[in-house]
Enzyme design. Structure first.
Site, PDB file in Angstrom:
ATOM      1  N   ASP A 211      59.534  46.662  51.648  1.00 27.94           N
ATOM      2  CA  ASP A 211      59.914  45.926  50.574  1.00 27.94           C
ATOM      3  C   ASP A 211      59.432  46.602  49.235  1.00 27.94           C
ATOM      4  OD1 ASP A 211      57.375  45.058  50.515  1.00 27.94           O
ATOM      5  OD2 ASP A 211      58.049  42.987  50.602  1.00 27.94           O
TER       6      ASP A 211
ATOM      7  N   ASP B 174      36.569  35.902  39.268  1.00 27.00           N
ATOM      8  CA  ASP B 174      37.205  36.393  38.176  1.00 27.00           C
ATOM      9  C   ASP B 174      36.764  35.636  36.979  1.00 27.00           C
ATOM     10  OD1 ASP B 174      39.659  37.712  37.429  1.00 27.00           O
ATOM     11  OD2 ASP B 174      40.281  35.786  36.383  1.00 27.00           O
TER      12      ASP B 174
ATOM     13  N   ASP C 155      52.439  49.310  51.716  1.00 24.08           N
ATOM     14  CA  ASP C 155      53.591  48.755  52.225  1.00 24.08           C
ATOM     15  C   ASP C 155      53.778  48.986  53.769  1.00 24.08           C
ATOM     16  OD1 ASP C 155      55.761  47.407  52.243  1.00 24.08           O
ATOM     17  OD2 ASP C 155      57.047  48.745  51.414  1.00 24.08           O
TER      18      ASP C 155
ATOM     19  N   GLU D 185      32.552  38.548  37.409  1.00 21.10           N
ATOM     20  CA  GLU D 185      33.158  39.290  36.351  1.00 21.10           C
ATOM     21  C   GLU D 185      32.706  38.741  35.020  1.00 21.10           C
ATOM     22  OE1 GLU D 185      37.525  41.012  34.819  1.00 21.10           O
ATOM     23  OE2 GLU D 185      37.141  38.861  35.445  1.00 21.10           O
TER      24      GLU D 185
HETATM   25  C1  NOJ Z   1      40.476  39.441  35.087  1.00 17.58           C
HETATM   26  C2  NOJ Z   1      41.170  40.201  36.035  1.00 17.58           C
HETATM   27  O1  NOJ Z   1      40.552  41.347  36.817  1.00 17.58           O
HETATM   28  C3  NOJ Z   1      42.507  40.665  35.580  1.00 17.58           C
HETATM   29  O2  NOJ Z   1      43.125  41.606  36.201  1.00 17.58           O
HETATM   30  C4  NOJ Z   1      43.287  39.510  35.012  1.00 17.58           C
HETATM   31  O3  NOJ Z   1      44.239  39.947  34.431  1.00 17.58           O
HETATM   32  C5  NOJ Z   1      42.402  38.450  34.222  1.00 17.58           C
HETATM   33  N1  NOJ Z   1      41.007  38.413  34.739  1.00 17.58           N
HETATM   34  C6  NOJ Z   1      42.980  37.045  34.250  1.00 17.58           C
HETATM   35  O4  NOJ Z   1      42.576  36.582  35.757  1.00 17.58           O
END
Ligand code: NOJ
Length: 650
Positions: A123, A297, A119, A351
């Site tokens: 904040d 993601d 930070d 992912e």
């Molecule tokens: C995978 C992400 O790594 C995670 O942090 C997130 O909650 C979910 N996808 C939804 O976007």
């Protein structure tokens, strides 16, 4: 030996590749870059070489000329490169041990969760200027790519994974000018920046959804997945990863929308070409700024099953395997490649929650033009039964890496990671975070992650051996997944608070999200605010970056040594992987080799002292690194202390 350069055995990498990398580093003014250029060009320097740079440059010029000759020869012989090892006697020219060399295969990626990193404005929330202030620290580790978790405008229902505006920086994190400064500062340090691409869903506050929910006739209605009720119930039995139904009834139109994650994260409808085109545009927006790629993601969820059928009972506990790999996934990824990815020198990592190892090549085989690599969850979730902790064994872990190396041939690439912002701390989950073994086991794990086959991803704080947090109350938690689970399990009295919290201490995502521990000042130097957004682990007095930077035996410095060793050793990137002793419950011993260049990694995954006879005729040769101090021990029998890690040449 005098001052000269030696072409390493593995310098059969193509001349074009060598030149490219040499040139990339020679272009920079970084004093480290020349040495780096040498080693990366497959040219080994004998100790004491970097005294006289012009000599090196001349020798490099010779090497490059030699390389050009070699290139000519290889093309004249129709692609048959020099013999390079078992996998690829007939490998095409330009490959290393059969692999196409790529910067992202050679990279070490450092993941930043910006909210918890540093930070700068008091904040209590990390921000982009905070990251800028710590870039030397990151560069000092020897990593070359930074993956930034979502930095976009968001109401933070899921800490940035619920994006309200893809082209705006989250106010708490700073401004677009801060982002541009960060990108520039990363590039100045010869590192690359990879962003999080969260496009399975948006925030319900995104303008598209705000419009979409207004009426069934909205031009944006079809941007999301809307269905009427079925017999007064949600359209199907799909469950959200954050507890409860994956459907939310919206009173304005009386229809349900799909959200595989939080209610505030409605799923986009990728079957709508307009959605795909919007996504490609926003990707180009960031790539045109100069970012070097995306971590995508939950990308395997973007294509939903035709007709949205009910989850069959066998998928109820692991719905990800039902949601992933929908019928149009490959089509959409190939379209994305045509429209965006192929136009940039970039990396992609998906992912791949819900993707099996068998399915992996269909996503990452380079001949398919989809993704460069994915995160396979087999290793990181080995310690999980659903959402609960399970005790794992070393043979199980080893079997996963063997399976991965067998399932992926020279056209596919792997990732190696044991932690991230969704998982507990690596030293707590896979090592031993007791005071006696924390440092040794964190180093042993770093040894492993940096020498297994695949691009390593390191999560912030793991380079310090940061540990899980001693949570005792749900009030100390922030994660929506945990809070929803508390409602669903504890409030309904299905699980006792004690059992629930014991599990939280083991597996909760908040364990890795506590702020970075920079020094021993209040809040670990993370913030000057009286309170950080999530409490700093009370062990910051002992475990913090300042202390580790000043201690030559720290996890941080060991990590940097390991990174340097990896960087100058192509076998740790492209080499064959062999597990020498799959069933051994305490010792993980494996080799990485390219032809005659062979390395032995021996890790003691226990607190016991172990006398270990190396299998077969293998003999430990020159010791390259050890986490418990130097040893002169060589030969076929090693005496390893608890959590000792060694790498030998043999
Ligand atoms: C995978 C992400 O790594 C995670 O942090 C997130 O909650 C979910 N996808 C939804 O976007």
């Amino acid at each position: 030996m005098g001052e000269f350069l030696v072409l390493q055995n593995y310098a059969h990498e193509s001349a074009r590749f060598a030149m490219h990398r040499w040139w990339e580093y020679a272009k920079s003014n970084n004093p480290r870059s020349l040495a780096k250029g040498c080693s990366m060009a497959g040219v080994q320097k004998i100790p004491g070489v970097i005294k006289d740079q012009p000599v090196i440059i001349t020798r490099l010029a010779l090497f490059i000329l030699f390389g050009i000759g070699l290139m000519g020869v290889s093309s004249a012989t129709d692609g048959a490169g020099p013999a390079v090892g078992p996998q690829n006697a007939s490998a095409p020219a330009g490959t290393i041990n059969g692999y196409q060399p790529k910067w992202w295969k050679e990279a070490i990626v450092y993941q930043i969760y910006p909210r918890s990193f540093k930070d700068s404005n008091g904040d209590g929330i990390g921000d982009l200027q905070g990251i800028i202030s710590k870039l030397d620290y990151i560069q000092g580790l020897g990593v070359n790519v930074v993956w930034l978790c979502p930095h976009y405008d968001s109401p933070n229902a899921d800490n940035g994974y619920d994006i309200r505006n893809y082209r705006k920086v989250m106010t708490e994190f700073g401004t677009m000018a801060d982002f541009d400064e960060l990108l520039k500062a990363i590039k100045q340090r010869h590192m690359k920046l990879v962003l999080d691409l969260v496009v399975n869903h948006t925030s319900d506050e995104h303008a598209w959804f705000v419009e979409s929910r207004k009426s069934k006739d909205s031009p944006y209605r079809d941007y999301y997945i809307w269905r009427p009720a079925k017999d007064g119930q949600p359209p199907n039995n799909w469950t959200s990863f954050f507890s409860g139904s994956a459907w939310k009834l919206d009173p304005t139109t009386g229809e349900y929308y799909l959200h595989l994650f939080a209610e505030k994260q409605p799923d986009l409808n990728w079957d709508n070409p307009k959605v795909r085109s919007e996504v490609y545009d926003l990707m180009k927006f960031w790539l045109d700024k100069g970012v070097d790629g995306f971590r995508m993601d939950v990308i395997p969820f973007i294509s939903k099953r035709e007709g949205l059928p009910d989850l069959p009972p066998e998928y109820m506990s692991q719905p990800q395997y039902f949601y992933a790999m929908g019928p149009h996934l490959h089509e959409y990824l190939q379209e994305m490649d045509r429209e965006v990815l192929s136009k940039y020198d970039m990396m992609t990592v998906g992912e791949a929650f819900g993707v099996t190892l068998e399915q992996t090549p269909s996503l990452v085989d380079e001949r398919r033009s989809e993704l460069n690599m994915i995160f396979n969850f087999d290793a990181v979730r080995l310690n999980r039964n659903g959402d609960e902790w399970r005790d794992w064994t070393l043979p199980e872990l080893k079997a996963i890496y063997t399976q991965q190396s067998q399932a992926l041939d020279v056209h596919s690439w792997n990732t190696i990671f044991l932690s991230n912002h969704d998982n507990p701390r690596v030293v707590s989950a896979f090592g031993n975070d007791s005071p006696a073994y924390r440092v040794a086991s964190a180093k042993a794990l770093a040894t492993m992650v940096l020498t297994l086959k695949g691009t390593p991803f390191i999560y912030q704080g793991d380079e310090l051996g940061m540990t899980n947090y001693p949570f005792t109350s749900i009030d100390q938690c922030d994660d929506i997944a945990v809070k929803n689970a508390w409602q669903a399990l504890v409030v309904t009295k299905k699980v006792s608070p004690e059992v629930f919290m014991a599990n939280v201490r083991k597996v909760s995502r908040d364990n890795s999200r506590t702020p970075m521990q920079w020094d021993n000042s209040p809040n670990g130097g993370f913030t000057t605010a009286p309170k950080a957004w999530l409490a700093v682990n009370p062990n910051f007095l002992e475990i913090n970056a300042n202390q580790e930077l000043s201690d030559p035996n720290s996890v941080y410095h060991y990590f940097a040594q390991m990174a340097a060793l990896r960087e100058k050793t192509p076998a740790f990137v492209y080499g064959d992987y062999t597990d020498l002793d799959p069933a051994n419950p305490k010792i993980f011993a494996y080799t990485r080799a390219i032809g005659a260049e062979k390395y032995l990694v021996v890790l003691n995954f226990s607190t016991d002292a172990v006398t270990y006879k190396l299998p077969g005729s293998i003999k430990a040769g020159e010791l390259l690194i050890s986490n418990l101090g130097k040893t002169t021990e060589r030969g076929d029998t090693l005496h390893l202390r608890g959590w000792e890690a060694r790498i030998y040449k043999f």
